[in-house]
Design an enzyme around this catalytic site. Structure first.
Site, PDB file in Angstrom:
ATOM      1  N   ASP A 163     -17.472 119.180  40.373  1.00 45.87           N
ATOM      2  CA  ASP A 163     -16.936 117.936  40.899  1.00 45.87           C
ATOM      3  C   ASP A 163     -16.182 118.223  42.197  1.00 45.87           C
ATOM      4  O   ASP A 163     -14.971 118.381  42.215  1.00 45.87           O
ATOM      5  CB  ASP A 163     -15.996 117.321  39.856  1.00 45.87           C
ATOM      6  CG  ASP A 163     -15.763 115.864  40.130  1.00 45.87           C
ATOM      7  OD1 ASP A 163     -16.431 115.322  41.026  1.00 45.87           O
ATOM      8  OD2 ASP A 163     -14.921 115.268  39.445  1.00 45.87           O
ATOM      9  N   TYR A 178     -24.904 127.068  44.918  1.00 44.85           N
ATOM     10  CA  TYR A 178     -25.916 126.904  43.872  1.00 44.85           C
ATOM     11  C   TYR A 178     -27.335 126.740  44.417  1.00 44.85           C
ATOM     12  O   TYR A 178     -28.259 126.513  43.650  1.00 44.85           O
ATOM     13  CB  TYR A 178     -25.601 125.715  42.975  1.00 44.85           C
ATOM     14  CG  TYR A 178     -25.151 124.469  43.711  1.00 44.85           C
ATOM     15  CD1 TYR A 178     -25.999 123.782  44.565  1.00 44.85           C
ATOM     16  CD2 TYR A 178     -23.854 123.988  43.555  1.00 44.85           C
ATOM     17  CE1 TYR A 178     -25.586 122.651  45.237  1.00 44.85           C
ATOM     18  CE2 TYR A 178     -23.429 122.847  44.222  1.00 44.85           C
ATOM     19  CZ  TYR A 178     -24.304 122.183  45.069  1.00 44.85           C
ATOM     20  OH  TYR A 178     -23.892 121.079  45.738  1.00 44.85           O
ATOM     21  N   CYS A 185       5.957  86.861  38.966  1.00 45.89           N
ATOM     22  CA  CYS A 185       7.325  86.499  39.286  1.00 45.89           C
ATOM     23  C   CYS A 185       7.200  85.840  40.651  1.00 45.89           C
ATOM     24  O   CYS A 185       6.668  86.445  41.588  1.00 45.89           O
ATOM     25  CB  CYS A 185       8.182  87.760  39.391  1.00 45.89           C
ATOM     26  SG  CYS A 185       9.676  87.506  40.343  1.00 45.89           S
ATOM     27  N   CYS A 189      12.732  88.615  44.921  1.00 43.42           N
ATOM     28  CA  CYS A 189      12.788  89.553  43.788  1.00 43.42           C
ATOM     29  C   CYS A 189      12.853  90.978  44.354  1.00 43.42           C
ATOM     30  O   CYS A 189      11.993  91.384  45.146  1.00 43.42           O
ATOM     31  CB  CYS A 189      11.541  89.393  42.923  1.00 43.42           C
ATOM     32  SG  CYS A 189      11.285  90.741  41.768  1.00 43.42           S
TER      33      CYS A 189
HETATM   34  S1  IVH Z   1     -28.118 120.528  43.608  1.00 37.61           S
HETATM   35  C1  IVH Z   1     -30.374 117.004  45.930  1.00 37.61           C
HETATM   36  N1  IVH Z   1     -26.450 121.589  41.928  1.00 37.61           N
HETATM   37  O1  IVH Z   1     -23.991 116.839  43.238  1.00 37.61           O
HETATM   38  C2  IVH Z   1     -29.056 117.608  45.868  1.00 37.61           C
HETATM   39  N2  IVH Z   1     -25.713 119.729  43.196  1.00 37.61           N
HETATM   40  O2  IVH Z   1     -25.546 114.200  43.548  1.00 37.61           O
HETATM   41  C3  IVH Z   1     -29.167 118.987  45.346  1.00 37.61           C
HETATM   42  N3  IVH Z   1     -23.392 119.105  42.788  1.00 37.61           N
HETATM   43  O3  IVH Z   1     -24.364 116.568  46.689  1.00 37.61           O
HETATM   44  C4  IVH Z   1     -27.879 119.438  44.918  1.00 37.61           C
HETATM   45  N4  IVH Z   1     -22.964 120.666  41.292  1.00 37.61           N
HETATM   46  O4  IVH Z   1     -22.321 117.789  45.796  1.00 37.61           O
HETATM   47  C5  IVH Z   1     -26.646 120.620  42.850  1.00 37.61           C
HETATM   48  N5  IVH Z   1     -25.083 122.663  40.397  1.00 37.61           N
HETATM   49  C6  IVH Z   1     -25.259 121.708  41.317  1.00 37.61           C
HETATM   50  C7  IVH Z   1     -24.249 120.814  41.681  1.00 37.61           C
HETATM   51  C8  IVH Z   1     -24.518 119.818  42.624  1.00 37.61           C
HETATM   52  C9  IVH Z   1     -22.471 119.646  41.974  1.00 37.61           C
HETATM   53  C10 IVH Z   1     -23.181 117.920  43.640  1.00 37.61           C
HETATM   54  C11 IVH Z   1     -23.494 118.120  45.094  1.00 37.61           C
HETATM   55  C12 IVH Z   1     -24.538 117.113  45.436  1.00 37.61           C
HETATM   56  C13 IVH Z   1     -24.361 116.110  44.361  1.00 37.61           C
HETATM   57  C14 IVH Z   1     -25.674 115.410  44.145  1.00 37.61           C
END
Ligand code: IVH
Length: 672
Positions: A115, A224, A424, A429
């Site tokens: 997140d 990732y 109120c 107030c």
């Molecule tokens: S893959 C097509 N892997 O989720 C986007 N995204 O809704 C490919 N996110 O913009 C992203 N963890 O900010 C991917 N393990 C993960 C992720 C991840 C968080 C977020 C990322 C992306 C959004 C997509």
């Protein structure tokens, strides 16, 4: 039946939440609620594709790049993920993948969904070169210098054998602990709290000064994904993690190769159990087709890759006891019941209060003092009470009664039969006045730094500030009487007040907190009137002539300035040095659109008209609706009509959307 009008309302609603979330970092609904709204919009668009306009929120993946940074186009778009909430939705996804690939078995790498906010990082010959935020998916903001300050980011990769250019994708995030610390510090300074770690991370990354970013040592980054290219020694998503790790990059702590949706669901349950104890926030898991070639072959829908989907968890909840129910008085007098809780840890921070929204809801849910309740942290800073556990109710407990008098001023509480709210209606107030003053100096108002809620409360209680204009005549001696106010804090506050005296008319209107007058109306009225004098004189009829100002806004506006005290405040503002200047764009001298008059026509594709207008105005340009001799440029989208013809006839330079963006970005250099 959904009408076209309903559809447009829904679009506006989603845009509003986009703005609150992305631009202002102050969401007012939870992610779940937001997702639901978007799904509703998508469903309407599916049944009425003829209504979809280029400016529908579904036609764009994110938000505009941050103002103040250099805009950079992504070599490969940064899309968003499709979302699923149930096992059935994942099964549908799986079936679709298999159908398109014409296979019976597909393996998925399942990862945690961090997140935070997405980032794309470029290494050239192993050296850190550039970092770009997602922005709108096509164009992001160059945050190379800011990201560099993160400890977890290697500036040189440790392996010999890396492709000449390596572009990787990941997430900038704030661990829960860092988030709590940051909010504690903000609370001490009386600054507004961040709603969640993601907003805090986004806010930190947005700071223009990399030195400030560096101070937020807790900001982290994890990777990732790789932008695929044949020179890479990997063929599977499940190898990406190891590969990135071998280069010295930080990677996701949890991932697993799954062979069926059943297996995915098991893993999801396992992760969801761990969720509370993880040191960082996650909001679900992500399934990715493991074979990178197949993933590429599946392509995208324009918004989402077809080879991946997010499975979102419900918002985090916690159970605790209600010690008391108090009633808060808002700026406009609305009374809100608030649950005072036995402190409990929720989504990374300790919660001691939660909103009960309004008395109708309180009665409907029958929540009482002493109840054991579930609380949830939605998008807002203030968590909410969801429900009580009836099996743990104390038999002697009684339903909560709506107060007959205001808890702050004891005047009689009033309820308009048309409204849910109890109010109120005493204009003096003290609680309402204090909230009004706090709003006046807040980010939505004059944005006076170093003057948060706590400081304002003291100024008010000591009688130094009774009216907004008193802020501009505060003395050093008065400030010295505030808690912990020494030489430095006194100087800082006086300086911020001095700085805030130069403001814009629109900001001042917003700061006054006139009922029903929001940002858009404030902008319109400010542009139309141009000065405080004119503002005081404008009639209801004249206001109604402005497109976008309706009966409610116009009446409320005129009523506000008919009030003697309000008129006096405006006079005192001026006497005490408040100046409403138009914004200072001198820093943009030399920008191709500085001081230029542009006309936009036809449909734009990578940004909405509104955003294009904002861009132009942000660099000191002006926008007009009609083409004339004074027009400097006409920006033409598709299906441009008579304005394009007129521009050609008058020999006015015409720019395509791309040319417009190139010119805009090429010179949009900033203080970063
Ligand atoms: S893959 C097509 N892997 O989720 C986007 N995204 O809704 C490919 N996110 O913009 C992203 N963890 O900010 C991917 N393990 C993960 C992720 C991840 C968080 C977020 C990322 C992306 C959004 C997509």
């Amino acid at each position: 039946m959904v009408t076209r009008q309903d559809y447009e309302k829904l679009c506006d609603e989603v845009w509003k939440h986009n703005r609150l979330y992305f631009q202002e970092g102050k969401p007012i609904i939870s992610d779940d609620e937001y997702d639901r709204l978007v799904r509703k919009l998508e469903a309407v668009e599916e049944t009425h594709p003829e209504w979809i306009s280029a400016t529908s929120p579904t036609q764009r993946v994110g938000e505009k790049p941050l103002a103040g940074f250099l805009d950079v186009s992504h070599k490969k778009p940064m899309l968003s993920l499709e979302k699923g909430f149930t096992k059935e939705e994942l099964e549908d996804f799986d079936a679709r993948v298999k159908r398109i690939l014409s296979v019976k078995q597909v393996e998925y790498t399942v990862e945690v969904k961090m997140d935070g906010l997405a980032i794309s990082v470029l290494y050239e010959k192993g050296q850190y070169k550039q970092a770009i935020t997602r922005g709108d998916g096509k164009v992001g903001s160059d945050v190379t210098q800011n990201l560099k300050t993160l400890h977890g980011l290697p500036l040189r990769l440790t392996q010999e054998n890396i492709p000449d250019t390596l572009e990787i994708r990941g997430e900038v995030f704030l661990p829960k602990q860092g988030f709590e610390k940051m909010n504690e510090e903000r609370a001490k300074l009386g600054e507004p709290l961040w709603a969640n770690p993601r907003n805090a991370a986004a806010g930190s990354l947005k700071l223009l000064d990399p030195k400030e970013v560096a101070k937020r040592v807790e900001l982290s980054v994890t990777f990732y994904g790789v932008v695929y290219e044949p020179a890479l020694p990997i063929r599977k998503q499940s190898e990406v993690n190891e590969y990135l790790k071998s280069l010295g990059l930080s990677t996701l702590p949890y991932h697993k190769l799954c062979h069926s949706i059943d297996e995915v669901m098991e893993y999801a349950a396992e992760i969801e159990k761990k969720r509370v104890d993880l040191p960082f926030g996650i909001d679900g898991i992500v399934l990715k087709v493991d074979d990178l070639r197949a993933y590429e072959d599946l392509g995208t829908t324009g918004k989402h890759p077809r080879g991946a989907i997010a499975y979102k968890f419900a918002a985090e909840q916690a159970w605790t006891t209600i010690k008391d129910i108090t009633v808060q008085v808002g700026r406009t007098g609305v009374l809100t019941p608030v649950a005072e809780l036995e402190p409990v840890l929720l989504a990374g921070s300790t919660i001691a209060r939660a909103t009960l929204h309004n008395f109708d809801e309180l009665a409907r849910k029958d929540i009482r003092v002493g109840d054991y309740v579930a609380v949830e942290k939605g998008g807002d800073v203030i968590p909410k009470v969801l429900q009580a556990d009836p099996s743990r109710r104390n038999e002697s407990s009684k339903p909560f009664h709506i107060p007959k008098t205001c808890p702050a001023c004891q005047s009689t509480v009033y309820k308009d039969p048309q409204e849910v709210a109890y109010r109120c209606v005493n204009p003096v107030c003290p609680e309402q006045v204090l909230r009004g003053l706090t709003h006046f100096v807040s980010k939505d108002g004059l944005d006076i730094e170093n003057l948060g809620e706590k400081v304002m409360e003291q100024l008010f209680l000591k009688g130094f500030v009774k009216y907004p204009s008193d802020i501009f005549s505060l003395t050093r001696e008065q400030l010295a009487q505030l808690d912990n106010f020494k030489e430095k804090s006194i100087n800082n506050l006086l300086e911020s007040i001095e700085k805030a005296k130069k403001t814009t008319l629109a900001r001042l209107i917003m700061a006054l907190g006139i009922r029903h007058v929001g940002i858009q109306a404030a902008d319109l009225i400010a542009n139309h009137t141009g000065s405080i004098e004119k503002l005081l004189q404008i009639s209801k009829e004249e206001l109604l002539e402005l497109q976008g100002v309706g009966e409610k806004v116009a009446s409320s506006f005129v009523e506000y300035f008919a009030n003697r005290e309000n008129q006096k405040q405006m006079q005192l503002f001026q006497e005490r040095g408040l100046e409403c200047t138009s914004e200072d764009f001198t820093a943009f001298q030399g920008h191709p659109f500085y001081n230029k008059l542009l006309v936009l026509t036809g449909t734009l594709h990578s940004l909405s008209r509104h955003e294009a207008e904002r861009k132009i105005k942000a660099v000191g340009g002006k926008v007009s609706d009609s083409v004339g001799k004074k027009t400097d440029f006409v920006v033409v989208g598709t299906d441009a009509g008579s304005k394009f013809e007129k521009a050609k006839k008058l020999g006015i330079p015409v720019l395509t959307e791309d040319e417009f963006l190139q010119r805009y970005s090429a010179h949009h250099v900033t203080t970063a």
